[in-house]
Design an enzyme around this catalytic site. Structure first.
Site, PDB file in Angstrom:
ATOM      1  N   SER A   1      12.824  19.740  25.480  1.00  0.00           N
ATOM      2  CA  SER A   1      11.582  20.400  25.846  1.00  0.00           C
ATOM      3  C   SER A   1      11.319  20.136  27.329  1.00  0.00           C
ATOM      4  O   SER A   1      11.608  19.053  27.837  1.00  0.00           O
ATOM      5  CB  SER A   1      10.436  19.832  25.006  1.00  0.00           C
ATOM      6  OG  SER A   1       9.211  19.970  25.684  1.00  0.00           O
TER       7      SER A   1
ATOM      8  N   LYS B   1      11.794  15.318  22.834  1.00  0.00           N
ATOM      9  CA  LYS B   1      12.188  16.351  21.868  1.00  0.00           C
ATOM     10  C   LYS B   1      13.686  16.627  21.848  1.00  0.00           C
ATOM     11  O   LYS B   1      14.333  16.647  22.875  1.00  0.00           O
ATOM     12  CB  LYS B   1      11.463  17.674  22.169  1.00  0.00           C
ATOM     13  CG  LYS B   1       9.988  17.691  21.855  1.00  0.00           C
ATOM     14  CD  LYS B   1       9.652  17.421  20.385  1.00  0.00           C
ATOM     15  CE  LYS B   1      10.106  18.527  19.464  1.00  0.00           C
ATOM     16  NZ  LYS B   1       9.324  19.760  19.643  1.00  0.00           N
TER      17      LYS B   1
ATOM     18  N   GLU C   1      18.093  27.795  15.091  1.00  0.00           N
ATOM     19  CA  GLU C   1      16.951  28.719  15.129  1.00  0.00           C
ATOM     20  C   GLU C   1      17.383  30.099  15.618  1.00  0.00           C
ATOM     21  O   GLU C   1      16.903  31.128  15.135  1.00  0.00           O
ATOM     22  CB  GLU C   1      15.842  28.151  16.018  1.00  0.00           C
ATOM     23  CG  GLU C   1      15.181  26.929  15.406  1.00  0.00           C
ATOM     24  CD  GLU C   1      14.277  26.217  16.401  1.00  0.00           C
ATOM     25  OE1 GLU C   1      13.075  26.459  16.377  1.00  0.00           O
ATOM     26  OE2 GLU C   1      14.786  25.414  17.195  1.00  0.00           O
TER      27      GLU C   1
END
Ligand code: ARG
Length: 464
Positions: free
Chosen positions: A276, A282, A289
């Site tokens: 991130s 993160k 995804e």
């Protein structure tokens, strides 16, 4: 250069040209176009349309063109034309006036249908190879962690224990059907349209049968209207892609969930994760995804083409030019997802202890206890109620089955004994009992792994 200038006055509107060109998409068919032209030149020669010298000058020019596009991967960026067929003819004309005879007896309608079928056959082969690669990755992941146990879920609630390989092999089964679907598509696409002309058939005596053999098609199309205008073979290939991408999407979703801190069953390799820009800690499963997200895109392409086709009057209409952008994108997208998924699965680490912990915590053997009572003669409905009560008690008392005393057990059923408690606490024995074909017992699963390994070798052999 236009293939149809005579009837028209002046130039085509430049905006309309840009709007209507398909070269930017169909240039990918160039080598198929050249190959069909080579075979067609031989036919024109035997039909008496070309002299011997014209035939050889055309073949030479085609060879030169093939070399040019093969050696320069960026060739198409430097060129423009209405479409790939126009471009090839234009380039040949620069080499030899005999190119002016090339389109005798044929149309771009039978030509483009032929090239597209060739493309679909090759694309299906390629996709089949990628499917087999992913199955191989799933199988080696299964072999690497053959004994790991995790909770199986229904409604995303812990249900019954399963082996990690059992979970992976479920996707192998789907992929095996996808492989077959791709094969079927390739087989149905294997029909040669050349010789159909624009719509009514060709009126010069080319030998379609010889052309068929030369271009490696299994059959000749039997109706020129159909051959020049149906795109069912593309729709089928795109459906095979859409369903395959849907399988990949579900697999991605499973792995995303299992990789979350809440589950903690699997860890994605760093190489397939991203961070991130704001939150330094993160690690996100973007690879999965995107695989999940792109299934939507492939489905959209499929329904887009079906919608284009549904209102078309018989034979060729320019709407059909929309087909290739849809087809190429659906196939490219699915192939990309297959490649990345195989690598993600191949580099996936699992946390066997976390899986086991979750499988032990969720009363996953409740069904086993009820079935054991049923084996001892208690009607299953009654046994179901009894065990339901036992679970309710454990939840209230915050106890696991292992923590139940003999006395507590006997309050629920006089049949409670050590053997029943073992049934209640041993995931291994729960797995052992699922020993019918297709079940999750270790011997069923290792048999499946063996069978699939053999089958993979067969699938590899039978992919052209
Ligand atoms: N670029 C066209 C397509 O992809 C080729 C066929 C054009 N035929 C025609 N009569 N305009 O569909």
């Amino acid at each position: 250069m236009k293939l149809w200038g005579g009837r028209f006055e002046g130039e085509i509107d430049p905006d309309f040209f840009t709007f209507s060109e398909s070269f930017s998409v169909d240039h990918r068919l160039v080598l198929y176009d050249i190959r069909v032209n080579r075979a067609y030149v031989a036919e024109l020669r035997s039909a008496g349309i070309l002299e011997g010298s014209e035939e050889s000058s055309l073949l030479e020019a085609l060879e030169k063109l093939a070399q040019q596009v093969e050696t320069d991967p960026n060739w198409a960026k430097k060129e423009s034309a209405e479409d790939i067929h126009t471009w090839v003819e234009y380039r040949l004309l620069q080499e030899t006036p005999a190119a002016g005879k090339l389109r005798t007896g044929r149309s771009r309608n039978d030509l483009v249908a032929t090239l597209a079928r060739m493309w679909v056959k090759d694309a299906a082969d390629n996709m089949q190879r990628l499917v087999v690669d992913l199955m191989a990755a799933l199988l080696s992941q299964a072999e690497k962690n053959a004994k790991a146990i995790l909770p199986g879920y229904t409604h995303l609630q812990r249900a019954q224990a399963i082996l990690w390989p059992h979970f992976l092999l479920a996707y192998c089964e789907m992929l095996r059907r996808d492989w077959r679907r791709l094969r079927d598509c390739a087989e149905r696409a294997d029909e040669l349209p050349m010789g159909s002309g624009a719509l009514a058939g060709a009126s010069i005596p080319i030998n379609r049968e010889r052309l068929r053999k030369e271009l490696g098609f299994a059959r000749l199309s039997q109706n020129s209207l159909d051959a020049t205008s149906d795109r069912d073979f593309m729709v089928e290939a795109m459906f095979a892609c859409a369903l395959l991408a849907t399988h990949l999407s579900r697999m991605a979703e499973d792995l995303i969930l299992y990789g979350s801190s809440e589950f903690g069953f699997v860890e994605l390799a760093d190489a397939f994760s991203t961070g991130s820009s704001l939150m330094p800690h993160k690690k996100n499963p973007d690879s999965l995804e995107l695989i999940r997200g792109r299934a939507g895109r492939v489905q959209g392409r499929l329904s887009g083409l079906l919608t284009t086709l549904k209102g078309l009057p018989s034979s060729y209409d320019r709407d059909l030019q929309e087909d290739k952008a849809a087809l190429f994108d659906a196939v490219d997208t699915t192939a990309g997802s297959l490649r990345v998924m195989a690598r993600v699965v191949g580099t996936l680490q699992i946390n066997e202890a976390r899986m086991r912990e979750a499988a032990e915590a969720g009363f996953l053997t409740a069904t086993e206890i009820a079935e054991e009572l049923a084996r001892r003669g208690v009607p299953f409905a009654e046994a179901h109620d009894t065990v339901g009560g036992l679970v309710r008690y454990c939840v209230k008392e915050q106890k696991t089955f292992a923590e139940l005393t003999d006395e507590e057990g006997k309050k629920f059923t006089p049949l409670w004994d050590d053997a029943l408690q073992r049934t209640a606490t041993s995931l291994e024995s729960a797995l052992e009992k699922k020993n019918l074909t297709g079940g999750t017992s270790p011997s069923q699963v290792s048999g499946q792994i063996q069978k699939l390994n053999q089958e993979l070798a067969e699938l590899r052999k039978s992919t052209p």
